[in-house]
Design a protein around this motif. Sequence first.
Motif, short mmCIF file in Angstrom:
data_model
loop_
_atom_site.label_atom_id
_atom_site.label_comp_id
_atom_site.label_asym_id
_atom_site.label_seq_id
_atom_site.Cartn_x
_atom_site.Cartn_y
_atom_site.Cartn_z
N LEU A 117 52.38 32.94 42.26
CA LEU A 117 51.65 33.57 43.37
C LEU A 117 50.14 33.39 43.17
N PRO A 158 41.73 34.40 48.26
CA PRO A 158 43.15 34.74 48.37
C PRO A 158 43.67 34.59 49.79
N ARG A 159 44.90 34.05 49.90
CA ARG A 159 45.49 33.86 51.23
C ARG A 159 46.37 35.05 51.58
N PHE A 165 43.64 45.28 47.65
CA PHE A 165 42.61 44.32 48.05
C PHE A 165 42.77 43.96 49.53
N VAL A 174 45.90 39.18 39.92
CA VAL A 174 46.83 39.71 40.93
C VAL A 174 47.02 41.22 40.75
N HIS A 200 51.36 41.61 50.74
CA HIS A 200 50.24 42.01 51.59
C HIS A 200 50.22 43.51 51.90
#
Length: 243
Positions: free
Chosen positions: A209, A219-220, A232, A170, A227
């Motif tokens: 997460l 990844p969603r 990324f 992450v 976001h």
Amino acid sequence: MDGIGLKDEAGPAATQEKAQVADLIREIGRRLEEVYGRPDIPQGNPLSILIRTILSQNTSDVNRDRAYTELWNAFRSYDEILESPITSLEAAIRSGGLARQKAIAIKNALLWVKERYGNYDLSPICEETPERAEKLLTSIKGVGIKTARVTLLFGCGMALFPVDTHIARVLRRLGVVPASWSREKIHRFLDGKVEPGVEAPLHLNIIRLGRNVCLARKPRCEECPLHDICEFARRKTKGENSE
Ligand code: SF4
């Protein structure tokens, strides 16, 4: 992918960057708490947490718990575990995977604790400074920084931030650290940048997460509360990701 965590040397630029990273981490923690709330913090004595954390390496919580239960179905005491052949211990914890490696680490840990403290009580380590305690635990073969820090954070309440595979993924994707950084380097870099007292909830919420949203393979990002601050996701929108 670059990260904002590039200047781990001393100097004004590093000081400014440290504040920037600390702010970003605070914001990540705040947003995750908004979504997930304050997680329940696991409690336990340091030795049982150390054993459970060794068992948790490379497996799910369910498999770790099963292996821990089976360990205590097979043995009645730490002495019995230590005195048994490695193959018996390996057989008892097989459901958690990497059984030989974990069996060796557990035996090393028990031997170390018994030799150092004269019994199977690891709680005196809580009297050490976090740096010294981490150094002591990582001197045990098979105990890495993450395992040591989980033990000291949840078993002693020490201000240490453990970085597991989910947290590393992450943080790399967010751009807090470069994609090429090892977990060891991420641990060192984050020292002094996580607000004291939030290590445990932050650790647990980022893992949550990572398990549910920032999945390793896909990844969603659309449903992620981070976001709009994620490198990324920004690159994904521009079609630049190579991951
Ligand atoms: S936006 Fe995507 S890549 Fe970034 S942290 Fe969230 S799920 Fe992971």
